[in-house]
Design an enzyme around this catalytic site. Structure first.
Site, mmCIF file in Angstrom:
data_model
loop_
_atom_site.group_PDB
_atom_site.id
_atom_site.type_symbol
_atom_site.label_atom_id
_atom_site.label_comp_id
_atom_site.label_asym_id
_atom_site.label_seq_id
_atom_site.Cartn_x
_atom_site.Cartn_y
_atom_site.Cartn_z
ATOM 1 N N GLU A 147 44.515 -1.887 -6.507
ATOM 2 C CA GLU A 147 43.824 -2.561 -7.604
ATOM 3 C C GLU A 147 44.256 -4.019 -7.625
ATOM 4 O O GLU A 147 45.410 -4.339 -7.303
ATOM 5 C CB GLU A 147 44.188 -1.926 -8.964
ATOM 6 C CG GLU A 147 43.707 -0.497 -9.138
ATOM 7 C CD GLU A 147 42.268 -0.418 -9.656
ATOM 8 O OE1 GLU A 147 41.674 -1.490 -9.924
ATOM 9 O OE2 GLU A 147 41.757 0.701 -9.772
ATOM 10 N N CYS A 148 43.374 -4.899 -8.063
ATOM 11 C CA CYS A 148 43.758 -6.295 -8.174
ATOM 12 C C CYS A 148 44.633 -6.539 -9.397
ATOM 13 O O CYS A 148 45.297 -7.563 -9.482
ATOM 14 C CB CYS A 148 42.525 -7.190 -8.239
ATOM 15 S SG CYS A 148 41.448 -6.872 -9.637
ATOM 16 N N GLY A 149 44.613 -5.590 -10.329
ATOM 17 C CA GLY A 149 45.439 -5.725 -11.518
ATOM 18 C C GLY A 149 44.634 -5.921 -12.783
ATOM 19 O O GLY A 149 45.181 -5.857 -13.894
ATOM 20 N N LEU A 178 43.713 -12.719 -12.125
ATOM 21 C CA LEU A 178 44.202 -12.389 -13.462
ATOM 22 C C LEU A 178 44.375 -13.618 -14.340
ATOM 23 O O LEU A 178 43.977 -13.621 -15.507
ATOM 24 C CB LEU A 178 45.532 -11.621 -13.371
ATOM 25 C CG LEU A 178 45.397 -10.107 -13.242
ATOM 26 C CD1 LEU A 178 44.868 -9.721 -11.876
ATOM 27 C CD2 LEU A 178 46.704 -9.398 -13.513
ATOM 28 N N TRP A 192 42.142 -3.861 0.353
ATOM 29 C CA TRP A 192 43.546 -4.106 0.714
ATOM 30 C C TRP A 192 44.021 -3.071 1.734
ATOM 31 O O TRP A 192 45.116 -2.545 1.656
ATOM 32 C CB TRP A 192 44.447 -4.096 -0.527
ATOM 33 C CG TRP A 192 44.035 -5.124 -1.522
ATOM 34 C CD1 TRP A 192 44.266 -6.467 -1.468
ATOM 35 C CD2 TRP A 192 43.290 -4.901 -2.737
ATOM 36 N NE1 TRP A 192 43.709 -7.085 -2.555
ATOM 37 C CE2 TRP A 192 43.112 -6.152 -3.362
ATOM 38 C CE3 TRP A 192 42.770 -3.754 -3.363
ATOM 39 C CZ2 TRP A 192 42.435 -6.293 -4.550
ATOM 40 C CZ3 TRP A 192 42.091 -3.888 -4.548
ATOM 41 C CH2 TRP A 192 41.931 -5.147 -5.134
#
Ligand code: SF4
Length: 295
Positions: free
Chosen positions: A289-291, A187, A282
């Site tokens: 979600e990774c974000g 991010l 994950w």
């Protein structure tokens, strides 16, 4: 692989117009120089006293999410609901280039967008969040993109190498705090890479998850202060693999080994028959979600 092993398959009329001419000119080869790998330094982080503008707010001139802009985006998004992905990309390029960019993890959806952009706007800057934990097979797709399209996807790296990062945290953070690891190595890098851009292309599909089901074709992305364009929002997995099959688009060979969704190697496994396509991400954590695509 779904749709990847058969011959040319019709995509149900979802690819017309520009999409029909997706065979690429050999003259594209070598168009762009090899990219410089850019570590994203802590020096560009905003201070607490005076936060730096982000995304489109940092552009010159800035693009602010005024009520007028939000109204425009909502209207365009509604109009583009029935447009093809190339038509959506054409709109985005006409509206935002040269401040239109794309981030890719070289997934099958992203490869479709790269294929389309190679025809529509090959000068579009495309980058990969190179966390240091990607599979070698993933990194190798970049070279295949360069050879096929002449597009040099730029690797964007965090300030700290994997070794420095793990030393700082006493070991791999993905084992204990994957949210923080994704924040630091994905991010933050996207946020800093997109400073000064107006818009970014996302390769998400609404049918991938409940969270992604809320995606608009065009919307203001508050997390990154950018316009987010999702040309494949209405596509299915089958649509994606049909296009890949029809045009022999390069893709990550791990998809042929049961890896339906591919991220960093520590957080990705092959899925079992009947599992959701993102079940291998994950695995063992509630994280899905990774974000990058959550609001
Ligand atoms: Fe870290 Fe895993 Fe996120 Fe990659 S996917 S940044 S290794 S937690």
């Amino acid at each position: 692989m779904d749709g990847a092993s058969g011959g040319p398959i019709d995509v149900g009329g979802k690819m017309n117009g520009t999409a029909e001419s997706m065979n690429l000119s050999p003259s594209l080869a070598g168009r762009r120089p090899l990219p410089v790998v850019e570590p994203i330094g802590a020096a560009v982080r905003p201070s607490a006293a005076e936060p730096a503008a982000e995304g489109a707010l940092a552009a010159d001139p800035p693009l602010n999410p005024t009520p007028e802009l939000l109204e425009e985006l909502a209207a365009v998004s509604a109009r583009l609901e029935t447009a093809t992905p190339p038509q959506i990309l054409e709109w985005a390029v006409a509206r935002f280039a040269p401040r239109f960019t794309m981030a890719t993890a070289f997934g099958p959806e992203g490869m479709c967008l790269i294929h389309m952009l190679a025809q529509i706007a090959p000068q579009t800057p495309i980058f990969n969040l190179e966390t240091g934990y990607q599979f070698p097979e993933t990194l190798a797709v970049r070279e295949r993109v360069l050879q096929r399209y002449g597009i040099a996807v730029e690797f964007k790296q965090p300030a700290l190498s994997v070794e420095q990062y793990e030393a700082l945290h006493g070991g791999p953070l993905y084992r204990t705090n994957p949210d923080q690891c994704c924040f630091d190595r994905k991010l933050t890098v996207l946020r800093q890479s997109a400073r000064g851009m107006y818009a970014w292309a996302s390769a998400i599909r609404r049918d991938q998850s409940d969270a992604r089901g809320q995606a608009a074709i065009v919307e203001w992305d508050r997390k990154f202060q950018l316009v987010k364009v999702s040309p494949l929002a209405n596509w299915t997995k089958r649509d994606v693999w049909n296009l890949i099959s029809q045009h022999d688009i390069p893709y990550n060979p791990l998809h042929d080994q049961g890896y339906t969704s591919i991220g960093c190697w520590p957080c990705t496994r092959a899925v079992l028959a009947g599992e959701d396509e993102r079940a291998g991400r994950w695995s063992g954590f509630s994280k899905t979600e990774c974000g990058l695509h959550t609001r």
